[in-house]
Motif scaffolding. Structure first.
Motif, PDB file in Angstrom:
ATOM      1  N   GLU A 246       0.835  -1.208   0.000  1.00 23.64           N
ATOM      2  CA  GLU A 246       0.000   0.000   0.000  1.00 23.64           C
ATOM      3  C   GLU A 246       0.868   1.256   0.000  1.00 23.64           C
ATOM      4  OE1 GLU A 246      -2.665  -0.282   3.320  1.00 23.64           O
ATOM      5  OE2 GLU A 246      -3.763  -1.972   2.443  1.00 23.64           O
ATOM      6  N   LYS A 247       1.962   1.215   0.749  1.00 21.04           N
ATOM      7  CA  LYS A 247       2.891   2.341   0.791  1.00 21.04           C
ATOM      8  C   LYS A 247       3.488   2.591  -0.593  1.00 21.04           C
ATOM      9  CE  LYS A 247       6.920   3.940   3.412  1.00 21.04           C
ATOM     10  NZ  LYS A 247       7.895   3.551   4.459  1.00 21.04           N
ATOM     11  N   LYS A 248       3.833   1.511  -1.281  1.00 19.81           N
ATOM     12  CA  LYS A 248       4.385   1.632  -2.638  1.00 19.81           C
ATOM     13  C   LYS A 248       3.341   2.244  -3.572  1.00 19.81           C
ATOM     14  CE  LYS A 248       6.379  -0.984  -6.424  1.00 19.81           C
ATOM     15  NZ  LYS A 248       6.807  -2.302  -6.906  1.00 19.81           N
ATOM     16  N   LYS A 249       2.116   1.818  -3.417  1.00 23.31           N
ATOM     17  CA  LYS A 249       1.025   2.346  -4.240  1.00 23.31           C
ATOM     18  C   LYS A 249       0.853   3.847  -4.003  1.00 23.31           C
ATOM     19  CE  LYS A 249      -3.632   0.901  -5.511  1.00 23.31           C
ATOM     20  NZ  LYS A 249      -4.759   0.028  -5.144  1.00 23.31           N
ATOM     21  N   GLU A 250       0.945   4.262  -2.730  1.00 25.38           N
ATOM     22  CA  GLU A 250       0.837   5.692  -2.399  1.00 25.38           C
ATOM     23  C   GLU A 250       1.964   6.490  -3.046  1.00 25.38           C
ATOM     24  OE1 GLU A 250       0.672   6.435   1.803  1.00 25.38           O
ATOM     25  OE2 GLU A 250      -0.952   4.996   2.077  1.00 25.38           O
ATOM     26  N   ILE A 251       3.176   5.956  -3.000  1.00 28.27           N
ATOM     27  CA  ILE A 251       4.320   6.656  -3.605  1.00 28.27           C
ATOM     28  C   ILE A 251       4.116   6.800  -5.107  1.00 28.27           C
ATOM     29  CG2 ILE A 251       6.789   6.466  -4.110  1.00 28.27           C
ATOM     30  CD1 ILE A 251       7.117   5.170  -1.331  1.00 28.27           C
ATOM     31  N   ARG A 252       3.636   5.735  -5.752  1.00 31.37           N
ATOM     32  CA  ARG A 252       3.369   5.822  -7.198  1.00 31.37           C
ATOM     33  C   ARG A 252       2.306   6.869  -7.500  1.00 31.37           C
ATOM     34  NH1 ARG A 252       3.432  -0.322  -9.572  1.00 31.37           N
ATOM     35  NH2 ARG A 252       5.699  -0.498  -9.626  1.00 31.37           N
TER      36      ARG A 252
ATOM     37  N   TYR B 296      12.291  16.375  -6.150  1.00 32.99           N
ATOM     38  CA  TYR B 296      11.176  15.693  -5.493  1.00 32.99           C
ATOM     39  C   TYR B 296      10.889  14.356  -6.191  1.00 32.99           C
ATOM     40  CZ  TYR B 296       6.450  14.880  -3.687  1.00 32.99           C
ATOM     41  OH  TYR B 296       5.339  14.332  -3.107  1.00 32.99           O
ATOM     42  N   MET B 297      10.893  14.375  -7.523  1.00 37.24           N
ATOM     43  CA  MET B 297      10.635  13.156  -8.292  1.00 37.24           C
ATOM     44  C   MET B 297      11.750  12.124  -8.033  1.00 37.24           C
ATOM     45  SD  MET B 297       7.762  13.444  -9.812  1.00 37.24           S
ATOM     46  CE  MET B 297       7.769  12.231 -11.104  1.00 37.24           C
ATOM     47  N   THR B 298      12.985  12.594  -7.956  1.00 38.41           N
ATOM     48  CA  THR B 298      14.110  11.692  -7.681  1.00 38.41           C
ATOM     49  C   THR B 298      13.961  11.071  -6.295  1.00 38.41           C
ATOM     50  OG1 THR B 298      15.535  13.071  -9.051  1.00 38.41           O
ATOM     51  CG2 THR B 298      16.624  11.525  -7.574  1.00 38.41           C
ATOM     52  N   LYS B 299      13.550  11.885  -5.329  1.00 34.47           N
ATOM     53  CA  LYS B 299      13.348  11.367  -3.972  1.00 34.47           C
ATOM     54  C   LYS B 299      12.227  10.324  -3.963  1.00 34.47           C
ATOM     55  CE  LYS B 299      11.878  12.493   0.662  1.00 34.47           C
ATOM     56  NZ  LYS B 299      11.092  11.284   0.792  1.00 34.47           N
ATOM     57  N   LEU B 300      11.152  10.589  -4.693  1.00 32.28           N
ATOM     58  CA  LEU B 300      10.058   9.619  -4.748  1.00 32.28           C
ATOM     59  C   LEU B 300      10.517   8.307  -5.396  1.00 32.28           C
ATOM     60  CD1 LEU B 300       6.943  11.802  -5.670  1.00 32.28           C
ATOM     61  CD2 LEU B 300       7.458  10.714  -3.484  1.00 32.28           C
TER      62      LEU B 300
ATOM     63  N   VAL C  14      11.212   0.932  -0.869  1.00 35.52           N
ATOM     64  CA  VAL C  14      10.029   0.145  -0.520  1.00 35.52           C
ATOM     65  C   VAL C  14      10.043  -1.179  -1.285  1.00 35.52           C
ATOM     66  CG1 VAL C  14       7.507   0.075  -0.658  1.00 35.52           C
ATOM     67  CG2 VAL C  14       8.632   2.118   0.171  1.00 35.52           C
ATOM     68  N   ASP C  15      10.503  -1.163  -2.543  1.00 35.21           N
ATOM     69  CA  ASP C  15      10.618  -2.408  -3.306  1.00 35.21           C
ATOM     70  C   ASP C  15      11.552  -3.395  -2.599  1.00 35.21           C
ATOM     71  OD1 ASP C  15       8.859  -1.858  -5.369  1.00 35.21           O
ATOM     72  OD2 ASP C  15      10.413  -0.977  -6.671  1.00 35.21           O
ATOM     73  N   ARG C  16      12.684  -2.894  -2.121  1.00 36.37           N
ATOM     74  CA  ARG C  16      13.615  -3.759  -1.388  1.00 36.37           C
ATOM     75  C   ARG C  16      12.959  -4.295  -0.115  1.00 36.37           C
ATOM     76  NH1 ARG C  16      17.400   0.074  -0.431  1.00 36.37           N
ATOM     77  NH2 ARG C  16      17.419   1.123  -2.411  1.00 36.37           N
TER      78      ARG C  16
END
Length: 167
Positions: free
Chosen positions: A46-52, A82-86, A93-95
């Protein structure tokens, strides 16, 4: 009347019952641990989904500003940072997701082991209970045979005494 015989493997039977209870509790803990690991994995996804979603939203906002001519050079640089940080956050999060998947696999293996241990303990306990039942059945048969023998002897003695009187 003779004293009732005691089952000689009673202590072993009690140990098997304790082992079954212990393995049952271990199985419950393994199930709970697996559920917790799955829940952690779900939260990470869910966290990964939010970041996307944040990345897409930021990208869309920047496109609109650039298309409308409202974008300044400094804002563009901030936006790129900001995009690089995301992106970095998403990789992190993938790791974490991969590590969590390994944790879930480990928890599943532990659950399989706990189930196997529980089944083995339950089987051993059932075997011991059946042995005790067979033992008690044999004891009842032996007692019955002894009583029959004593009754036959008593009947023979009574018959002998009646014959002696009749003579």
């Amino acid at each position: 009347m003779p004293k009732k015989p005691k089952y000689r493997l009673e202590v072993l039977l009690q140990m098997k019952e304790r082992a079954k209870r212990t393995s049952e509790m271990a199985l419950a803990r393994a199930i709970r641990a697996l559920e917790e690991e799955k829940e952690k994995l779900k939260k990470l996804e869910e966290k990964k989904k939010e970041i996307r979603m944040k990345r897409e939203k930021a990208r869309t906002e920047m496109r609109q500003k650039v298309a409308g001519g409202q974008s300044r050079i400094k804002e563009t640089q901030f936006h790129l940072n900001y995009m690089t940080k995301l992106e970095d956050d998403e990789k992190t999060v993938d790791r974490e997701i991969e590590e969590q998947k390994e944790e879930v696999t480990t928890a599943q293996d532990k659950l399989k082991r706990a189930r196997r241990d529980y089944v083995d303990a339950a089987t051993e306990l059932n075997t011991m209970k059946k042995h005790k039942e067979l033992w008690s059945k044999k004891e009842r048969q032996a007692l019955s045979a002894l009583e029959n023998k004593q009754m036959n002897e008593l009947a023979g003695t009574v018959h002998q005494m009646n014959r002696m009187r009749a003579m």
